[in-house]
Motif scaffolding. Structure first.
Motif, PDB file in Angstrom:
ATOM      1  N   LEU A 262      -4.967   5.693   0.376  1.00  0.00           N
ATOM      2  CA  LEU A 262      -5.032   5.045   1.799  1.00  0.00           C
ATOM      3  C   LEU A 262      -5.698   5.310   2.971  1.00  0.00           C
ATOM      4  CD1 LEU A 262      -3.561   2.610   2.698  1.00  0.00           C
ATOM      5  CD2 LEU A 262      -1.954   4.325   4.348  1.00  0.00           C
ATOM      6  N   VAL A 263      -6.111   6.770   3.274  1.00  0.00           N
ATOM      7  CA  VAL A 263      -7.098   6.991   4.589  1.00  0.00           C
ATOM      8  C   VAL A 263      -8.382   6.716   4.726  1.00  0.00           C
ATOM      9  CG1 VAL A 263      -7.851   8.652   6.311  1.00  0.00           C
ATOM     10  CG2 VAL A 263      -5.175   8.233   6.166  1.00  0.00           C
TER      11      VAL A 263
ATOM     12  N   ILE B 112      -4.457   3.706  10.711  1.00  0.00           N
ATOM     13  CA  ILE B 112      -4.933   4.431   9.738  1.00  0.00           C
ATOM     14  C   ILE B 112      -5.652   5.702  10.692  1.00  0.00           C
ATOM     15  CG2 ILE B 112      -7.454   4.918   8.634  1.00  0.00           C
ATOM     16  CD1 ILE B 112      -5.570   3.084   6.965  1.00  0.00           C
TER      17      ILE B 112
ATOM     18  N   LYS C  99       6.892   8.770  -2.455  1.00  0.00           N
ATOM     19  CA  LYS C  99       5.864   9.798  -2.479  1.00  0.00           C
ATOM     20  C   LYS C  99       6.669  11.162  -2.524  1.00  0.00           C
ATOM     21  CE  LYS C  99       3.830   6.977   1.329  1.00  0.00           C
ATOM     22  NZ  LYS C  99       2.762   7.122   0.811  1.00  0.00           N
TER      23      LYS C  99
ATOM     24  N   VAL D 154       1.341  -1.144  -0.049  1.00  0.00           N
ATOM     25  CA  VAL D 154      -0.296  -0.129  -0.198  1.00  0.00           C
ATOM     26  C   VAL D 154       0.525   1.175   0.246  1.00  0.00           C
ATOM     27  CG1 VAL D 154      -2.505  -0.871   0.995  1.00  0.00           C
ATOM     28  CG2 VAL D 154      -0.393  -0.248   2.060  1.00  0.00           C
ATOM     29  N   GLN D 155       2.501   0.939  -0.302  1.00  0.00           N
ATOM     30  CA  GLN D 155       2.991   3.073   0.367  1.00  0.00           C
ATOM     31  C   GLN D 155       3.320   2.644  -1.046  1.00  0.00           C
ATOM     32  OE1 GLN D 155       5.083   3.658   4.448  1.00  0.00           O
ATOM     33  NE2 GLN D 155       5.436   1.986   4.071  1.00  0.00           N
ATOM     34  N   ARG D 156       3.472   1.941  -2.215  1.00  0.00           N
ATOM     35  CA  ARG D 156       3.952   1.703  -3.786  1.00  0.00           C
ATOM     36  C   ARG D 156       2.708   2.864  -4.306  1.00  0.00           C
ATOM     37  NH1 ARG D 156       8.260   0.350  -3.056  1.00  0.00           N
ATOM     38  NH2 ARG D 156       8.954  -1.475  -1.221  1.00  0.00           N
TER      39      ARG D 156
ATOM     40  N   ILE E 281       9.809   3.710  -2.002  1.00  0.00           N
ATOM     41  CA  ILE E 281       8.997   4.052  -1.783  1.00  0.00           C
ATOM     42  C   ILE E 281       9.119   5.808  -1.453  1.00  0.00           C
ATOM     43  CG2 ILE E 281       7.420   4.692   0.710  1.00  0.00           C
ATOM     44  CD1 ILE E 281       7.817   1.521   0.954  1.00  0.00           C
TER      45      ILE E 281
ATOM     46  N   LEU F 148      -2.245  14.008   8.614  1.00  0.00           N
ATOM     47  CA  LEU F 148      -2.676  14.424   8.122  1.00  0.00           C
ATOM     48  C   LEU F 148      -3.013  15.497   7.927  1.00  0.00           C
ATOM     49  CD1 LEU F 148      -3.694  12.060   5.034  1.00  0.00           C
ATOM     50  CD2 LEU F 148      -1.592  13.459   5.196  1.00  0.00           C
TER      51      LEU F 148
ATOM     52  N   LEU G 183       0.614   5.113  -3.585  1.00  0.00           N
ATOM     53  CA  LEU G 183      -0.492   5.499  -3.214  1.00  0.00           C
ATOM     54  C   LEU G 183      -0.347   6.719  -2.147  1.00  0.00           C
ATOM     55  CD1 LEU G 183      -3.634   4.701  -3.050  1.00  0.00           C
ATOM     56  CD2 LEU G 183      -3.051   3.364  -0.993  1.00  0.00           C
ATOM     57  N   PRO G 184      -0.937   7.564  -2.742  1.00  0.00           N
ATOM     58  CA  PRO G 184      -1.156   7.946  -1.326  1.00  0.00           C
ATOM     59  C   PRO G 184      -1.457   8.285  -0.398  1.00  0.00           C
ATOM     60  CG  PRO G 184      -1.542   8.966  -3.789  1.00  0.00           C
ATOM     61  CD  PRO G 184      -1.787   8.143  -3.857  1.00  0.00           C
ATOM     62  N   ALA G 185      -0.825   8.949   1.091  1.00  0.00           N
ATOM     63  CA  ALA G 185      -1.724   8.899   2.066  1.00  0.00           C
ATOM     64  C   ALA G 185      -2.378   9.375   2.465  1.00  0.00           C
ATOM     65  CB  ALA G 185      -0.505   9.181   3.002  1.00  0.00           C
ATOM     66  N   ARG G 186      -3.728   9.926   1.776  1.00  0.00           N
ATOM     67  CA  ARG G 186      -5.125  10.602   1.521  1.00  0.00           C
ATOM     68  C   ARG G 186      -6.265   9.376   1.908  1.00  0.00           C
ATOM     69  NH1 ARG G 186      -4.126  15.613   3.663  1.00  0.00           N
ATOM     70  NH2 ARG G 186      -2.987  16.209   3.285  1.00  0.00           N
TER      71      ARG G 186
ATOM     72  N   ARG H 213      -4.116   9.805   9.617  1.00  0.00           N
ATOM     73  CA  ARG H 213      -5.295  10.466   9.821  1.00  0.00           C
ATOM     74  C   ARG H 213      -4.891  11.798  10.303  1.00  0.00           C
ATOM     75  NH1 ARG H 213     -10.069   7.921  10.372  1.00  0.00           N
ATOM     76  NH2 ARG H 213     -10.151   7.699   8.139  1.00  0.00           N
TER      77      ARG H 213
ATOM     78  N   TYR I 119       5.079  11.710  -5.953  1.00  0.00           N
ATOM     79  CA  TYR I 119       4.099  12.212  -6.225  1.00  0.00           C
ATOM     80  C   TYR I 119       3.861  13.836  -5.619  1.00  0.00           C
ATOM     81  CZ  TYR I 119      -0.068  12.507  -3.925  1.00  0.00           C
ATOM     82  OH  TYR I 119      -2.237  13.051  -3.992  1.00  0.00           O
TER      83      TYR I 119
ATOM     84  N   GLU J 197       2.187  13.754   3.728  1.00  0.00           N
ATOM     85  CA  GLU J 197       2.287  12.205   3.713  1.00  0.00           C
ATOM     86  C   GLU J 197       3.161  11.689   4.701  1.00  0.00           C
ATOM     87  OE1 GLU J 197       1.852   9.871   1.705  1.00  0.00           O
ATOM     88  OE2 GLU J 197       1.398  10.633  -0.145  1.00  0.00           O
TER      89      GLU J 197
ATOM     90  N   PHE K 226      -9.168   2.821   2.630  1.00  0.00           N
ATOM     91  CA  PHE K 226      -8.716   1.632   3.192  1.00  0.00           C
ATOM     92  C   PHE K 226      -8.948   1.361   4.819  1.00  0.00           C
ATOM     93  CE2 PHE K 226      -6.030   1.724  -0.736  1.00  0.00           C
ATOM     94  CZ  PHE K 226      -6.321   0.272  -1.044  1.00  0.00           C
ATOM     95  N   GLU K 227      -8.982  -0.283   5.113  1.00  0.00           N
ATOM     96  CA  GLU K 227      -8.912  -0.257   6.609  1.00  0.00           C
ATOM     97  C   GLU K 227      -8.025  -1.324   6.981  1.00  0.00           C
ATOM     98  OE1 GLU K 227     -13.047  -1.165   8.890  1.00  0.00           O
ATOM     99  OE2 GLU K 227     -13.881  -0.396   7.256  1.00  0.00           O
ATOM    100  N   LYS K 228      -8.050  -1.140   8.297  1.00  0.00           N
ATOM    101  CA  LYS K 228      -6.431  -1.692   8.221  1.00  0.00           C
ATOM    102  C   LYS K 228      -6.584  -3.354   9.783  1.00  0.00           C
ATOM    103  CE  LYS K 228      -1.874  -1.941  10.331  1.00  0.00           C
ATOM    104  NZ  LYS K 228      -1.300  -2.033  11.979  1.00  0.00           N
TER     105      LYS K 228
ATOM    106  N   PHE L  84      -3.577  -4.040   5.204  1.00  0.00           N
ATOM    107  CA  PHE L  84      -4.825  -3.289   4.485  1.00  0.00           C
ATOM    108  C   PHE L  84      -5.658  -3.393   3.473  1.00  0.00           C
ATOM    109  CE2 PHE L  84      -0.898  -1.490   6.587  1.00  0.00           C
ATOM    110  CZ  PHE L  84      -1.685  -0.335   7.420  1.00  0.00           C
TER     111      PHE L  84
END
Lengths: 269, 122
Positions: free
Chosen positions: A167-168, B87, B114, A158-160, B110, B94, A162-165, B91, B117, B100, A171-173, A178
């Motif tokens: 992911l949030v 998660i 980032k 999921v870190q390849r 990785i 952010l 995929l922007p963190a926003r 959140r 991006y 990021e 996705f769920e953990k 994930f």
């Protein structure tokens, strides 16, 4: 766990046979690539397979290992500008051209689903477009399709790309993995397809994606697959290829990584 | 040359990050906690900050709040780089103004993804 000396053996083999640089610190990648080869070769684990390979130095098994390591690592949003162009322009244009009819998208050679889900997540985040687009995805490998359908990815995966926003938001953990939201997973319909088989029908899709496969194919297979992909396009449809794929003379380039049927593009111009 | 400040109380992590960032063409500075990082930033704002969460003296979250309140403190792209992997934590980061988030363990691919991006690497 694969012992460090076995990781180093695989890295050395890849370097010697194919000039490939394999980072031995990424043991998860080596493990995940070797596991299917090990199963196919009748070993119960990647460790057992590599240990046997080191002992017996079997020529064919050595190549199987190198080939598995040579596959590109799946990524979300590979070449993200291509996805922005698809969402910002191509899909809205196709939706307009189709009137009230849904825009049909076929993601071929989808592997474990990262790219088709990238498209699905962007659609889910774009007001008004989600309901207008139908996503179909196919791959040769049942195992890849099972993983794709589950929408379950490791922390590395999921870190390849995929922007963190994203992911949030999507996705769920679950344990150490994930999982993609059911809403996005349900946007995609899956089927096993061998692009070398006679696909029949044809002309059904407004957008066909096939990114990075053509370059891996032998010349005859390349031409056959490209012919099938082109035949699957509806009038005015678009084909998306990988940044390094070259379709030759058969198609007209109409955008970044984007192609249209030569005759149709000319008559529309 | 683009600059990146690596903020982590582990010398090993700072070394690994430095190698990755230098390979990507960054000039790298290091700080071992938030206080030291703030001192760096008040001298010159970097283009990017790779920021650990749990650190002695001043943790990553407090650093981020203080940084964003500084003049010019909105400019650096802040990437959390931490063992936190829930998660909710991501959140929270952010929402606090991070751009990021990287979950340890990480690798060069990785970090490069980032930064790409965020428009800081090709």
């Amino acid at each position: 766990m694969i012992p460090p000396s076995d990781l180093a053996y695989i890295a050395a083999l890849c370097l010697e046979r194919a000039g490939l640089r394999v980072d031995t610190e990424r043991s998860y990648l080596i493990e995940s690539r070797m596991a299917p080869v090990a199963r196919r070769e009748g070993y119960e684990s990647a460790d057992a397979f590599i240990a046997a390979l080191r002992n017996r130095r079997d020529e064919r098994q050595g190549w199987a290992a190198v080939e598995a390591m040579a596959l590109p690592e799946p990524e979300f949003f590979r070449d993200h500008t291509v996805f922005e162009h698809l969402l910002g322009q191509v899909l809205p244009d196709l939706a307009r051209a189709r009137g009230g009819e849904p825009v049909r998208v076929w993601h071929t050679a989808c592997g474990t689903g990262q790219e088709v889900y990238s498209l699905a997540m962007m659609l889910a985040d774009t007001q008004g477009l989600e309901a207008r687009v139908e996503l179909f995805a196919s791959d040769l490998s049942e195992r890849a399709l099972e993983k794709a359908q589950a929408g379950l990815y490791s922390q590395f995966e999921v870190q390849r790309g995929l922007p963190a926003r994203m992911l949030v938001r999507h996705f769920e953990k679950v344990g150490e993995s994930f999982v993609l939201s059911p809403r996005v997973r349900q946007m995609v319909r899956w089927r096993r397809v061998n692009l070398m088989d006679d696909l029949g029908g044809g002309g059904q899709f407004d957008l066909v994606l096939c990114r990075g496969l053509l370059g891996q194919l032998a010349p005859q297979a390349h031409d056959r697959v490209l012919g099938q992909l082109t035949a699957a396009l509806a009038p005015g449809g678009r084909l998306v290829l990988g940044a390094k794929d070259r379709p030759g003379e058969t198609l007209a380039r109409v955008g970044p990584c984007l192609y249209g049927d030569r005759g149709a593009v000319r008559s529309a111009a | 040359m683009k600059t990146c400040l690596v903020v982590d109380d582990s010398r090993v992590i700072r070394k690994v990050s430095r190698r990755i960032l230098e390979d990507l063409g960054f000039e790298v500075a290091e700080a071992s906690d938030g206080l030291e990082a703030l001192a760096w930033c008040s001298a010159v704002m970097p283009d990017a900050i790779l920021l650990d969460w749990r650190m002695p003296l001043m943790d990553g979250m407090e650093f981020l709040h203080r940084l964003r309140a500084e003049p010019g403190g909105a400019t650096p792209k802040v990437i959390f780089c931490t063992v936190e992997n829930e998660i909710e934590r991501i959140r929270e980061a952010l929402d606090a103004g991070a751009d990021e988030f990287i979950m340890k363990p990480f690798d060069g691919g990785i970090v490069a993804g980032k930064l790409c991006y965020l428009g800081l690497a090709a």
